[in-house]
Every structure is written in structure tokens, then in C-alpha cells.
Design a protein around this motif. Structure first.
Motif, short mmCIF file in Angstrom:
data_model
loop_
_atom_site.label_atom_id
_atom_site.label_comp_id
_atom_site.label_asym_id
_atom_site.label_seq_id
_atom_site.Cartn_x
_atom_site.Cartn_y
_atom_site.Cartn_z
N LEU A 150 8.21 -2.38 27.68
CA LEU A 150 7.89 -1.21 27.91
C LEU A 150 8.99 -0.10 28.92
O LEU A 150 9.06 -0.85 29.61
CB LEU A 150 5.88 -0.59 28.91
CG LEU A 150 5.95 0.76 28.90
CD1 LEU A 150 5.66 1.73 27.98
CD2 LEU A 150 4.63 0.18 29.60
N ARG A 151 8.68 0.77 28.44
CA ARG A 151 10.09 1.47 28.96
C ARG A 151 9.45 2.69 29.66
O ARG A 151 8.03 3.43 28.29
CB ARG A 151 11.45 2.02 27.88
CG ARG A 151 12.12 0.45 27.97
CD ARG A 151 13.03 0.27 27.30
NE ARG A 151 14.44 1.27 27.68
CZ ARG A 151 15.63 1.02 27.28
NH1 ARG A 151 15.79 1.68 26.30
NH2 ARG A 151 16.54 2.18 28.25
N CYS A 210 1.86 6.20 42.29
CA CYS A 210 2.29 7.99 42.52
C CYS A 210 2.56 8.07 40.49
O CYS A 210 3.07 7.55 39.75
CB CYS A 210 2.61 8.13 42.86
SG CYS A 210 2.67 8.61 44.65
N CYS A 211 0.68 8.27 39.76
CA CYS A 211 1.42 8.86 38.25
C CYS A 211 2.63 10.26 38.62
O CYS A 211 1.41 11.67 39.04
CB CYS A 211 -0.41 8.65 38.21
SG CYS A 211 -0.28 9.54 35.62
N ASN A 212 2.86 10.40 37.69
CA ASN A 212 3.82 11.53 37.57
C ASN A 212 3.10 12.64 36.81
O ASN A 212 3.74 12.13 35.46
CB ASN A 212 5.37 10.96 37.35
CG ASN A 212 6.15 12.36 37.79
OD1 ASN A 212 6.14 14.04 37.75
ND2 ASN A 212 7.66 12.33 37.75
N ALA A 213 2.30 13.34 36.33
CA ALA A 213 1.74 14.20 35.58
C ALA A 213 2.14 15.86 35.78
O ALA A 213 1.72 16.63 35.54
CB ALA A 213 0.26 14.54 35.84
N GLU A 269 2.45 9.08 30.25
CA GLU A 269 2.01 8.33 28.37
C GLU A 269 2.64 6.73 29.29
O GLU A 269 1.67 5.43 28.28
CB GLU A 269 3.11 8.63 27.54
CG GLU A 269 3.08 8.15 26.32
CD GLU A 269 4.53 9.03 25.13
OE1 GLU A 269 4.37 8.37 24.35
OE2 GLU A 269 4.82 9.88 26.03
N THR A 270 3.48 6.25 30.33
CA THR A 270 3.93 5.04 30.31
C THR A 270 2.97 4.58 30.65
O THR A 270 2.01 3.37 30.07
CB THR A 270 4.83 5.07 31.53
OG1 THR A 270 6.09 5.91 31.71
CG2 THR A 270 5.51 3.49 31.47
N LEU A 271 1.75 4.35 31.52
CA LEU A 271 1.14 4.46 31.96
C LEU A 271 -0.19 4.25 31.26
O LEU A 271 -0.88 3.04 31.18
CB LEU A 271 0.05 4.70 33.49
CG LEU A 271 0.81 4.54 34.42
CD1 LEU A 271 0.65 5.77 36.08
CD2 LEU A 271 1.03 3.23 34.86
#
Length: 433
Positions: free
Chosen positions: A54-55, A82-85, A214-216
């Protein structure tokens, strides 16, 4: 339109799915989190994510598990996620759909990440304009607290986790990870000089992981179905599925989840229904506004990190913007530079001043007042910005300009020679008003 196995959009595709905790739980939601709390050591979770390949889905494509592993194991103080939204890249709208339609998928991924890195506190930094998304996330977090899948002593494991929504104020630069940290801390959103990197000195100078929405959202699926399953999807070092947002002059614009490695031709002509009005393709941007433009000769390039880079662009945020034969490339470049000039944080002189000069030249070319030597001056200005700024914003703003000149220099020179835009003859009049 070709059919592909959905991973992130699977729940949304079900009739009547609302994205509530109850609906998410019915689909197996939070079983991955419970599994890792009861069976998995934090190090083994990081190894599983590494093995999956996963990238990051936010732009850079950095290996996610490797990023998690950078958090110091012996750090005695707090750690953060920190989730970058802060999805502000023009043409990009996938994270918004993930948050609004299936918020618990992302929250579960955040919870698993926090356990893996030893963080008891996480923040979702959401774009200020996403009023609905912020409200949905607040409600989803409240549901998760009520169901005791976040909070104190989760699943009787002794692990505690608090998640907060932090709303931005509409600054594009806060999508840059260190500017995001500055903003959460209550400062002006300006990027930090690196090193030190956030994994060592992040939020409040403590070790911090920053991952995209999307990553998380992929993480629970990797835990439930295994790293080998995820790695079997995609191509080469670009594993899993990816959400591509196709916009511009196509028949079926929208977000599409496909395996990494499908070609641009498949995305535009098979999945997005081809060019509107059966017109010819002139150019496209493969990864958001900051990605260099590409031409029809690149249509058979696979949509993976390495292939797009070799072709001279970047996969970025996965936003594909399509331009047909009637599009004025000078206007398109000018339009993009208007955005970047407006959004420059002003910290670095080459970016702050250079973007204004580039925009001024592009405007006069489009308005019919271009001068001999303007094209070379544009390239010279871009060279003076590239690599001379604290963050990657400088490279981002010049990407569309340099690439548009590389592929369509004759069109720039035509504007100058004919003293006007051949596509928009009234450009000077419309801009004057």
C-alpha cells in the motif's frame, strides 16, 4: 463499461447503504480493528501493511507501512495520527465521497493505524468548505464512541483512542503535511523546513503519522483479507485498487475504483465513455492540477506510479482532467496558474513573486498582447521557481506550465503571432470585464 471488483466502494454499491455505524457493522465493519486488538502485535500490523505494498493515495505515493515504521519505538511521550482530508486539488473529489458515503471505513483504518504506531489521539484535518463532510464525520465519531469502538479500553484491550475533527479555513497549502500540522497547532498554515520530518518532530513536536483518507480506508481490507490479497491487485510496485476522478470533456465524469495499472485509454474511453461530442482528445492531466499535462500519444500508459513518472508526469491525487480538441492550452495553463498564485502561502519569494509574474505573462499572451520571447521567459521563470521553495508547491505550480509549453509551444507562439486567442477570439474583452 468494464466491471472491476470494488473494495472501497463496495459498501456504497449496495442498495440502501447509508454509511451509518449499523450499516457498516453489518458489512463486517470494525472486525479488523477488533482482530488486531485481540491478536495482533503492533509490529506485525506494520509488517502486514508493508507487505501489502500500500502506497499513499494523496499524491506522493510513499509506502504506507514504511512511513508507520519510522515512528520511534522507544519514544516515551505521546504520538499522533493526522488524517489529511484537506482535499483541495482542482479536479480531485474522491476523498469527499469516501467521507460522506462511508465514513466508518476511514475511521476504522485510523483506529488500526493508531494501535500500530501507539497513538492515543488522532485528528481529521478536513477542508473548510466540506461542511457536510465535517458534519457526517462528527456524527460517525459520536456513533463510534457510543458503540465503544473508540474511547476507553476498546474491546477490553486496555487501548484508548480519541479522534477529533479539525476544520481548516480553506487554504490549499494546508494539504501539505507540515502546513497541516502548523494549522492544527493554531498557527498560520505555512510549510516547515524538512528535516526534521513529522515521524520524529510532528504535531506539537511529537512523532506523527500523516495519511490521506483513501490510504487509511484501505487498511481494514488489508487486515481482513491479507497483504497477499491486496498485493495481487494492481501492477508492479503499485498494488491494490485506486479511485480515479475523471472530469472535463468526457461523457461519464465521476469517481471510478479500478485496479492500479489500467491504461489511460481504458479510463477515458471505456470507463468514462469517451470524449463528449465524439471530438478528438487534445490533452489530459493524469493526477490533479499540479501534474504535468500529457498528450494522446500517452493513452496506453498504465495508471501506476512508475509508468506515469516515466512518461513525464505523476499520478498525484488520481484526478484525470480531459481536454478536447477545442480547448485552448494557453487558457488552461493560465487558469491553473490563477489558482496556484492565489493559493501560495507567500513564505517563499520564488513562489510568491514568480507565480504572479508567470500569470501576468500568460494573461497577456491569452489576451493578444504577447511579445516575442515571452515563451522563453516563462520557462526561465519556472526554472527560477523549481527546487527553490520550502515545500513542493513550487514544483506543483510550474508543472502544468512547463509541460504545456513542451507539448504545445506552437500554440503559444500562434497566440503571440496572431495577437489573439484562436479558440477564444473575445478573450481580451471578457477578461477586461
Amino acid at each position: 463499461m468494464p466491471k472491476y471488483e470494488l473494495v472501497l466502494f463496495k459498501n456504497m454499491a449496495q442498495s440502501g447503504y447509508t454509511g451509518s455505524f449499523t450499516d457498516y457493522k453489518k458489512t463486517g465493519g470494525y472486525t479488523a480493528f477488533e482482530k488486531v486488538l485481540k491478536q495482533g502485535a503492533p509490529a506485525s500490523i506494520i509488517d502486514e501493511v508493508k507487505k501489502s505494498g500500500l502506497r499513499g493515495r494523496g499524491g506522493a505515493g510513499f509506502p504506507t507501512g514504511l512511513k508507520w515504521s519510522f515512528i520511534p519505538k522507544d519514544h516515551a511521550g505521546p504520538r499522533y495520527l493526522c488524517c489529511n482530508a484537506d482535499e483541495s486539488e482542482p479536479g480531485t473529489y474522491k476523498d469527499r465521497q469516501l467521507m460522506e458515503r462511508d465514513p466508518h471505513q476511514m475511521l476504522e483504518g485510523m483506529a488500526i493505524c493508531c494501535y500500530a504506531i501507539g497513538a492515543a489521539t488522532a485528528y481529521i484535518y478536513i477542508r473548510g468548505e466540506f461542511d457536510l463532510g465535517a458534519e457526517i464525520l462528527e456524527n460517525a465519531i459520536a456513533e463510534a464512541y457510543k458503540a465503544k469502538v473508540i474511547g476507553k479500553d476498546i474491546f477490553g484491550s486496555g487501548f484508548n483512542l480519541d479522534i477529533y475533527v479539525h476544520r481548516g479555513a480553506g487554504a490549499y497549502i494546508c494539504g501539505e503535511e507540515t502546513a497541516l500540522l502548523e494549522s492544527i497547532e493554531g498557527k498560520r498554515g505555512k510549510p516547515r523546513i524538512k528535516p526534521p520530518f513529522p515521524a520524529i518532530h510532528g504535531l506539537y513536536q511529537e512523532p506523527t503519522v500523516i495519511n490521506n483518507v483513501e490510504t487509511l480506508a484501505n487498511v481494514p481490507h488489508i487486515i481482513n483479507r491479507g497483504a497477499d490479497w491486496f498485493a495481487s491487485i494492481g501492477i508492479g510496485k503499485s498494488t491494490g485498487t485506486r479511485i480515479f476522478g475523471v472530469s472535463g470533456q468526457v461523457n461519464r465524469p465521476g469517481n471510478y475504483e479500478v485496479p492500479m495499472g489500467v491504461t489511460i485509454r481504458e479510463m477515458i474511453y471505456d470507463i468514462a465513455g469517451g470524449i463528449r461530442g465524439n471530438k478528438k482528445l487534445k490533452a489530459f492531466i493524469p493526477g490533479g492540477a499540479s501534474a504535468p499535462m500529457m498528450k494522446p500519444e500517452h493513452l496506453d500508459t498504465p495508471l501506476d506510479f512508475e509508468s506515469i513518472k516515466e512518461a513525464g508526469s505523476m499520478l498525484g491525487s488520481g484526478a484525470i482532467t480531459v481536454m478536447d480538441e477545442d480547448t485552448c492550452i494557453v487558457w488552461a495553463a493560465m487558469n491553473l496558474m490563477e489558482f496556484f498564485h492565489h493559493e501560495s502561502c507567500g513564505q517563499c519569494t520564488p513562489c510568491r513573486e514568480g507565480s504572479g509574474w508567470v500569470l501576468q505573462i500568460l494573461r497577456r499572451i491569452e489576451e493578444g498582447h504577447g511579445r516575442e520571447g515571452d515563451v522563453d521567459q516563462l520557462l526561465d521563470l519556472c526554472q527560477r521557481i523549481e527546487g527553490k521553495t520550502v515545500c513542493a508547491f513550487g514544483e506543483a505550480e510550474i508543472g502544468p506550465i512547463v509541460s504545456s509549453i513542451k507539448h504545445f509551444r506552437a500554440e503559444f507562439e500562434q497566440h503571440i503571432g496572431e495577437k489573439g486567442c484562436p479558440f477564444h477570439p473575445d478573450a481580451a474583452l471578457s477578461m477586461a470585464h
